[in-house]
Scaffold this active site. Sequence first.
Site, PDB file in Angstrom:
ATOM      1  N   GLU A   1      -7.857  -3.090   6.256  1.00 38.66           N
ATOM      2  CA  GLU A   1      -9.277  -3.483   6.275  1.00 38.66           C
ATOM      3  C   GLU A   1      -9.561  -4.709   5.410  1.00 38.66           C
ATOM      4  OE1 GLU A   1      -8.927  -1.835   2.399  1.00 38.66           O
ATOM      5  OE2 GLU A   1      -8.133  -1.127   4.313  1.00 38.66           O
TER       6      GLU A   1
ATOM      7  N   HIS B   1      -3.522  -2.142   2.940  1.00 38.45           N
ATOM      8  CA  HIS B   1      -4.938  -2.053   3.285  1.00 38.45           C
ATOM      9  C   HIS B   1      -5.275  -2.979   4.449  1.00 38.45           C
ATOM     10  CE1 HIS B   1      -6.711   0.475   0.064  1.00 38.45           C
ATOM     11  NE2 HIS B   1      -5.593   0.138  -0.558  1.00 38.45           N
TER      12      HIS B   1
ATOM     13  N   CYS C   1      -2.962   4.105   2.259  1.00 33.40           N
ATOM     14  CA  CYS C   1      -2.686   4.131   0.815  1.00 33.40           C
ATOM     15  C   CYS C   1      -2.503   5.573   0.309  1.00 33.40           C
ATOM     16  CB  CYS C   1      -3.777   3.389   0.061  1.00 33.40           C
ATOM     17  SG  CYS C   1      -3.280   2.870  -1.601  1.00 33.40           S
TER      18      CYS C   1
END
Length: 393
Positions: free
Chosen positions: A373, A371, A281
């Site tokens: 994760e 993202h 990001c």
Amino acid sequence: MASAATRPAQPKDATGVLVLGDGTVIWGRGFGAVGDAVGEVCFNTAMTGYQEVMTDPSYAAQIVTFTFPHIGNVGANGEDVESAVEGAVGCVVREDVTEPSNFRSLERFQQWMETNGKIGLSGVDTRALTRRIRKSGAPNAVIAHSPEGKFDIPALVARAQEWAGLEGMDLAVRVTRESQEDWEGGYWRLGHGYGRAAHDATPHVVALDFGAKDNIFRNLVRAGAKVTVVPAKTSYDDIMALKPDGVFLSNGPGDPAATGEYAVPVIQKLLEADVPLFGICLGHQMLALAAGAKTIKMHQGHRGANHPVQRVGEGWGETTGLVEITSMNHGFAVDADTLPETLEQTHVSLFDGSNCGIAVKGKNAFGVQYHPEASPGPQDSFYLFEKFVGGLG
């Protein structure tokens, strides 16, 4: 100034309001913290994960409009918090928050919002607000909650108009850690909670915290790394003194060009020293800036858990063209038209073709805009952590 049509009279049951910078007034029912807060209004299309969204530092100085109408129904708990620092200042939802119905719930969402100083507004036509953002861009606004229903609308309009907005704003300094931290948390498992990081794990990853989500560090640990987290303004010499096998560049809020004024020179030195790098990001955007590309403010941004991203370019082998379902939260992006010869585009959004991944040619340095994760796939993108940690030796 707004017309009378956008300044409707206050309904009798209105205890909350969203006031846009153009003077538009949107009434609703307030919940959570009492008071008012200024920020940029965005929308998120995810159906779940509202607690993670509200505690993501990347949402600092933003008011999140949830497009899914039922938010808060599964309550809140201490395990789904992404960070202890500043996140979203408030949220706008369609339906009133009901009693929680989930075996993991430990607290009502309304109470959690109040405890954490975040303002909620329900009873809003979120579809109309989202359409407005898509058409006109993300507006500056003030969200306010008063149990007595008392609001100084002209003052709130003035505050929204006077707020400078996110462009040119360095917010990483507000959400970064104040000191170095040896990351201890491991991966979460149902019935077990979070595990513990192995102190003797190798390789060693130093993570620059620009407003990181904790689950990123847990995934680095899951991939086999030992993680040391350092503040956003940590110098190149201090990073190298920790003897990293690789450096991670975290997500975070605000304008990457503003944060890049102090972060990009450090990243450039790391590139020159051939230190392996992985950015997510904001970290991805600043890696691009360090390599000579530019970033731009997006019209409405990408925020949600259902964004398709395709692998492009060389180096993917049989998986070239594969599509990942990703989670996104960004209002700025790397301008693909400005990528220098030293950068290769590795991922693109199938929604609008915007850049979602880069790799520095000839170096072990890459980044993604989304993202991994957050695991919306749910495991579509975990390979990125394995790729980074596995390439550190």
